[in-house]
Design a protein around this motif. Structure first.
Motif, PDB file in Angstrom:
ATOM      1  N   LEU A  74       0.831  -1.202   0.000  1.00  0.00           N
ATOM      2  CA  LEU A  74       0.000   0.000   0.000  1.00  0.00           C
ATOM      3  C   LEU A  74       0.872   1.261   0.000  1.00  0.00           C
ATOM      4  O   LEU A  74       0.617   2.208  -0.744  1.00  0.00           O
ATOM      5  CB  LEU A  74      -0.906  -0.024   1.233  1.00  0.00           C
ATOM      6  N   LEU A  75       1.919   1.263   0.827  1.00  0.00           N
ATOM      7  CA  LEU A  75       2.792   2.439   0.873  1.00  0.00           C
ATOM      8  C   LEU A  75       3.494   2.620  -0.477  1.00  0.00           C
ATOM      9  O   LEU A  75       3.610   3.744  -0.987  1.00  0.00           O
ATOM     10  CB  LEU A  75       3.813   2.308   2.016  1.00  0.00           C
ATOM     11  N   ALA A  76       3.938   1.496  -1.083  1.00  0.00           N
ATOM     12  CA  ALA A  76       4.598   1.586  -2.393  1.00  0.00           C
ATOM     13  C   ALA A  76       3.615   2.092  -3.446  1.00  0.00           C
ATOM     14  O   ALA A  76       3.959   2.946  -4.277  1.00  0.00           O
ATOM     15  CB  ALA A  76       5.137   0.206  -2.788  1.00  0.00           C
ATOM     16  N   GLN A  77       2.374   1.610  -3.382  1.00  0.00           N
ATOM     17  CA  GLN A  77       1.371   1.986  -4.387  1.00  0.00           C
ATOM     18  C   GLN A  77       0.963   3.460  -4.237  1.00  0.00           C
ATOM     19  O   GLN A  77       0.695   4.134  -5.226  1.00  0.00           O
ATOM     20  CB  GLN A  77       0.158   1.052  -4.251  1.00  0.00           C
TER      21      GLN A  77
ATOM     22  N   TRP B 220       3.844   9.589  -7.901  1.00  0.00           N
ATOM     23  CA  TRP B 220       4.924   9.704  -8.889  1.00  0.00           C
ATOM     24  C   TRP B 220       4.369   9.819 -10.310  1.00  0.00           C
ATOM     25  O   TRP B 220       4.965  10.484 -11.170  1.00  0.00           O
ATOM     26  CB  TRP B 220       5.859   8.481  -8.756  1.00  0.00           C
ATOM     27  N   LEU B 221       3.182   9.211 -10.542  1.00  0.00           N
ATOM     28  CA  LEU B 221       2.560   9.300 -11.873  1.00  0.00           C
ATOM     29  C   LEU B 221       2.381  10.764 -12.295  1.00  0.00           C
ATOM     30  O   LEU B 221       2.427  11.080 -13.480  1.00  0.00           O
ATOM     31  CB  LEU B 221       1.176   8.634 -11.874  1.00  0.00           C
ATOM     32  N   GLY B 222       2.184  11.628 -11.289  1.00  0.00           N
ATOM     33  CA  GLY B 222       1.982  13.046 -11.577  1.00  0.00           C
ATOM     34  C   GLY B 222       3.181  13.685 -12.279  1.00  0.00           C
ATOM     35  O   GLY B 222       3.039  14.724 -12.933  1.00  0.00           O
ATOM     36  N   ASP B 223       4.361  13.069 -12.156  1.00  0.00           N
ATOM     37  CA  ASP B 223       5.573  13.630 -12.774  1.00  0.00           C
ATOM     38  C   ASP B 223       5.717  13.255 -14.248  1.00  0.00           C
ATOM     39  O   ASP B 223       6.578  13.795 -14.941  1.00  0.00           O
ATOM     40  CB  ASP B 223       6.834  13.110 -12.052  1.00  0.00           C
TER      41      ASP B 223
ATOM     42  N   PRO C 150       3.582   7.810 -24.400  1.00  0.00           N
ATOM     43  CA  PRO C 150       3.512   6.349 -24.223  1.00  0.00           C
ATOM     44  C   PRO C 150       3.958   5.935 -22.821  1.00  0.00           C
ATOM     45  O   PRO C 150       3.390   5.020 -22.226  1.00  0.00           O
ATOM     46  CB  PRO C 150       4.481   5.805 -25.279  1.00  0.00           C
ATOM     47  N   ALA C 151       4.943   6.642 -22.257  1.00  0.00           N
ATOM     48  CA  ALA C 151       5.438   6.291 -20.921  1.00  0.00           C
ATOM     49  C   ALA C 151       4.317   6.419 -19.899  1.00  0.00           C
ATOM     50  O   ALA C 151       4.131   5.566 -19.031  1.00  0.00           O
ATOM     51  CB  ALA C 151       6.609   7.189 -20.542  1.00  0.00           C
ATOM     52  N   ARG C 152       3.532   7.470 -20.019  1.00  0.00           N
ATOM     53  CA  ARG C 152       2.426   7.693 -19.072  1.00  0.00           C
ATOM     54  C   ARG C 152       1.432   6.525 -19.148  1.00  0.00           C
ATOM     55  O   ARG C 152       1.031   5.962 -18.129  1.00  0.00           O
ATOM     56  CB  ARG C 152       1.743   9.030 -19.407  1.00  0.00           C
ATOM     57  N   GLY C 153       1.054   6.149 -20.368  1.00  0.00           N
ATOM     58  CA  GLY C 153       0.116   5.035 -20.544  1.00  0.00           C
ATOM     59  C   GLY C 153       0.669   3.769 -19.903  1.00  0.00           C
ATOM     60  O   GLY C 153      -0.044   3.050 -19.199  1.00  0.00           O
ATOM     61  N   TYR C 154       1.946   3.519 -20.116  1.00  0.00           N
ATOM     62  CA  TYR C 154       2.574   2.303 -19.593  1.00  0.00           C
ATOM     63  C   TYR C 154       2.521   2.281 -18.056  1.00  0.00           C
ATOM     64  O   TYR C 154       2.074   1.311 -17.444  1.00  0.00           O
ATOM     65  CB  TYR C 154       4.031   2.243 -20.082  1.00  0.00           C
ATOM     66  N   TYR C 155       2.953   3.382 -17.452  1.00  0.00           N
ATOM     67  CA  TYR C 155       3.017   3.392 -15.979  1.00  0.00           C
ATOM     68  C   TYR C 155       1.634   3.491 -15.325  1.00  0.00           C
ATOM     69  O   TYR C 155       1.409   2.933 -14.264  1.00  0.00           O
ATOM     70  CB  TYR C 155       3.949   4.504 -15.492  1.00  0.00           C
ATOM     71  N   VAL C 156       0.709   4.207 -15.969  1.00  0.00           N
ATOM     72  CA  VAL C 156      -0.648   4.279 -15.408  1.00  0.00           C
ATOM     73  C   VAL C 156      -1.267   2.877 -15.413  1.00  0.00           C
ATOM     74  O   VAL C 156      -1.899   2.446 -14.440  1.00  0.00           O
ATOM     75  CB  VAL C 156      -1.538   5.290 -16.177  1.00  0.00           C
ATOM     76  N   ASN C 157      -1.045   2.127 -16.520  1.00  0.00           N
ATOM     77  CA  ASN C 157      -1.599   0.764 -16.568  1.00  0.00           C
ATOM     78  C   ASN C 157      -0.937  -0.159 -15.552  1.00  0.00           C
ATOM     79  O   ASN C 157      -1.572  -1.056 -15.009  1.00  0.00           O
ATOM     80  CB  ASN C 157      -1.504   0.199 -17.984  1.00  0.00           C
ATOM     81  N   LEU C 158       0.336   0.083 -15.303  1.00  0.00           N
ATOM     82  CA  LEU C 158       1.022  -0.714 -14.273  1.00  0.00           C
ATOM     83  C   LEU C 158       0.421  -0.400 -12.896  1.00  0.00           C
ATOM     84  O   LEU C 158       0.162  -1.293 -12.092  1.00  0.00           O
ATOM     85  CB  LEU C 158       2.514  -0.351 -14.300  1.00  0.00           C
ATOM     86  N   HIS C 159       0.188   0.902 -12.642  1.00  0.00           N
ATOM     87  CA  HIS C 159      -0.423   1.334 -11.381  1.00  0.00           C
ATOM     88  C   HIS C 159      -1.814   0.704 -11.233  1.00  0.00           C
ATOM     89  O   HIS C 159      -2.180   0.207 -10.159  1.00  0.00           O
ATOM     90  CB  HIS C 159      -0.504   2.862 -11.350  1.00  0.00           C
TER      91      HIS C 159
ATOM     92  N   LYS D  78      -5.310  -1.857 -19.128  1.00  0.00           N
ATOM     93  CA  LYS D  78      -4.480  -2.805 -19.872  1.00  0.00           C
ATOM     94  C   LYS D  78      -3.658  -3.526 -18.807  1.00  0.00           C
ATOM     95  O   LYS D  78      -2.636  -3.004 -18.336  1.00  0.00           O
ATOM     96  CB  LYS D  78      -3.585  -2.052 -20.863  1.00  0.00           C
ATOM     97  N   PHE D  79      -4.167  -4.699 -18.401  1.00  0.00           N
ATOM     98  CA  PHE D  79      -3.601  -5.416 -17.259  1.00  0.00           C
ATOM     99  C   PHE D  79      -2.149  -5.784 -17.528  1.00  0.00           C
ATOM    100  O   PHE D  79      -1.851  -6.553 -18.445  1.00  0.00           O
ATOM    101  CB  PHE D  79      -4.458  -6.659 -16.995  1.00  0.00           C
ATOM    102  N   PHE D  80      -1.260  -5.225 -16.722  1.00  0.00           N
ATOM    103  CA  PHE D  80       0.191  -5.381 -16.880  1.00  0.00           C
ATOM    104  C   PHE D  80       0.626  -5.152 -18.333  1.00  0.00           C
ATOM    105  O   PHE D  80       1.531  -5.802 -18.841  1.00  0.00           O
ATOM    106  CB  PHE D  80       0.683  -6.714 -16.316  1.00  0.00           C
ATOM    107  N   ASN D  81      -0.069  -4.222 -18.985  1.00  0.00           N
ATOM    108  CA  ASN D  81       0.219  -3.811 -20.362  1.00  0.00           C
ATOM    109  C   ASN D  81       0.139  -4.963 -21.361  1.00  0.00           C
ATOM    110  O   ASN D  81       0.734  -4.903 -22.437  1.00  0.00           O
ATOM    111  CB  ASN D  81       1.572  -3.091 -20.440  1.00  0.00           C
TER     112      ASN D  81
END
Ligand code: HEM
Ligand code: HEM
Length: 178
Positions: free
Chosen positions: A21-24, A30-33, A39-48, A116-119
């Motif tokens: 939970l703390l990591a998430q 961090w996504l805000g940065d 494409p990087a945003r899409g990748y990390y948002v889907n990972l989140h 996109k589950f784990f992209n």
């Protein structure tokens, strides 16, 4: 000394979920940065989203376990008002642990992106592309996350106080009954 401890499953789930939970939470801020519409945003948002969904399932399992097995009663030396405060704060922690992932998931169902589950695996949105509903759930997601963090900070402060006093409360969630 108090001899009533949380059972093994409750202890494992407490610490596993605390770490994730703390990591998430950190991941979310961090996504805000990351610049939008890249494409990087899409990748990390889907990972989140993917980690968040798994974490949400783990939290549901924990709540189900808790409802079935209950919690050990606090010892009598803990004042009545503190027992009430502890119960209320634990209830709120569970509530926010539910609200945060559920609103994230609900929001994703009212945007064309879905998850996109784990992209890899596309989980198509269950609802339509609805900006108002998306904003409602997304804003709730963003507002409840800091509330959860504030509550966790207070919770950790209380736990550390008990740890320093060595009154046996900390070990209820740390080790098995002796
Ligand atoms: C994201 C972080 C955390 C969350 C969401 C969380 C949540 C909870 C919840 C809901 C309970 C009540 C368990 C129940 O009765 O079912 C609990 C118990 C407990 N937690 Fe945490 N916790 C977190 C981190 C921590 C940390 C870092 C510590 C210690 C430094 C800690 C110490 C304790 C202790 C000592 C108890 C037992 C309280 C008692 O004996 O009644 N927690 N936690
Ligand atoms: C317990 C799990 C989760 C935690 C702790 C968490 C936490 C966070 C945090 C702290 C943020 C940053 C908020 C801000 O910028 O003000 C965030 C953003 C976000 N979260 Fe989560 N989240 C979780 C689960 C999910 C799930 C399951 C989804 C969707 C399936 C999701 C989707 C999103 C999205 C799309 C954003 C970016 C929102 C935006 O910038 O407009 N989250 N999350």
């Amino acid at each position: 000394m108090n001899d009533a401890h949380y059972n093994r499953m409750a202890r494992v789930l407490h610490w596993l979920i605390a770490l994730l939970l703390l990591a998430q939470l950190a991941f979310g801020w961090w996504l805000g940065d990351i610049a939008r519409d890249t494409p990087a945003r899409g990748y990390y948002v889907n990972l989140h989203k993917s980690v968040g969904l798994l974490l949400g399932l783990l939290i549901l399992a924990r709540i189900a376990w808790r409802l079935r097995h209950g919690a050990p009663a606090l010892p009598d030396f803990v004042p009545h008002w503190q027992q009430k405060l502890a119960a209320a704060s634990h209830y709120l922690l569970y509530l926010l642990m539910l609200i945060v992932p559920v609103t994230g998931y609900l929001a994703s169902n009212f945007s064309k992106h879905g998850v996109k589950f784990f992209n890899v695996l596309v989980l198509p949105p269950l609802g339509s592309d609805d900006k108002q509903l998306y904003a409602l759930f997304n804003q709730t997601h963003k507002a409840s996350a800091p509330l959860l963090l504030i509550l966790v900070v207070l919770h950790v402060a209380a736990a550390l106080m008990h740890g320093l006093r060595r009154d046996g409360i900390f070990s209820r969630i740390w080790q098995r009954s002796s």
